[in-house]
Design a protein around this motif. Structure first.
Motif, short mmCIF file in Angstrom:
data_model
loop_
_atom_site.label_atom_id
_atom_site.label_comp_id
_atom_site.label_asym_id
_atom_site.label_seq_id
_atom_site.Cartn_x
_atom_site.Cartn_y
_atom_site.Cartn_z
N PRO A 128 -7.07 4.40 2.46
CA PRO A 128 -7.42 3.86 1.14
C PRO A 128 -6.96 4.81 0.02
N TYR B 110 -0.14 2.45 -5.14
CA TYR B 110 0.57 1.35 -4.51
C TYR B 110 2.06 1.48 -4.82
N PRO C 8 0.84 -1.20 0.00
CA PRO C 8 0.00 0.00 0.00
C PRO C 8 0.88 1.25 0.00
#
Length: 150
Positions: A43, A47, A38
């Motif tokens: 969120p 990435y 991540p």
């Protein structure tokens, strides 16, 4: 297993999550194993595609569809065979970013997406032909960049 990463130092990863790139990635053909990490704790479409063996080798990637909803990467039969794709739901597509000082100056390589078979943990960077996509596509179009600044 622990690896050294470019952006976060030592990180523990699960060996099952390592993505095998049989032929490496262009310019880094000797690098065969990567892990998708991540970009941040919150969120995000972003990435890090981190080499498992070389701490200094990591690409900032993103799923292109949030910024480019009409994006398409047509896979050849050869790519489908190489990645052992049996179900389109197992396919994940990422594009490599070139980050600049601002999002408006950052670009995405839309002509060379990274395709991953998430079921088999196999990946490949492909080159799209017969497309208008380029390697330095702006993330934010000029008209979009001006919105909300009034």
């Amino acid at each position: 297993m622990q690896i050294e990463t470019k952006y976060t130092g030592k990180t523990t990863i699960d060996r099952e999550n390592i993505i095998a790139f049989e032929h490496g990635v262009p310019s880094f053909e000797e690098e065969k194993e990567f892990i998708l990490l991540p970009f941040s704790d919150s969120p995000s479409p972003f990435y890090i595609l981190q080499s498992v063996n070389t701490a200094g080798l990591a690409f900032v990637v993103m799923t292109p569809f949030q910024f480019f909803p009409q994006y398409e990467a047509k896979l050849t039969d050869s790519v489908i065979e190489q990645l052992e794709i049996e179900d389109k739901n197992d396919v994940a597509v990422f594009v490599i970013l070139t980050l600049r000082d601002t999002l408006e100056k950052s670009t995405a390589n839309l002509s060379g997406p990274i395709v991953i078979n998430s079921r088999k943990q196999k990946g490949k960077q492909i080159v799209l032909s017969d497309t208008s996509y380029n390697t330095k596509h702006p993330l934010v179009q000029p008209a979009e960049a001006g919105r909300g600044e009034r």
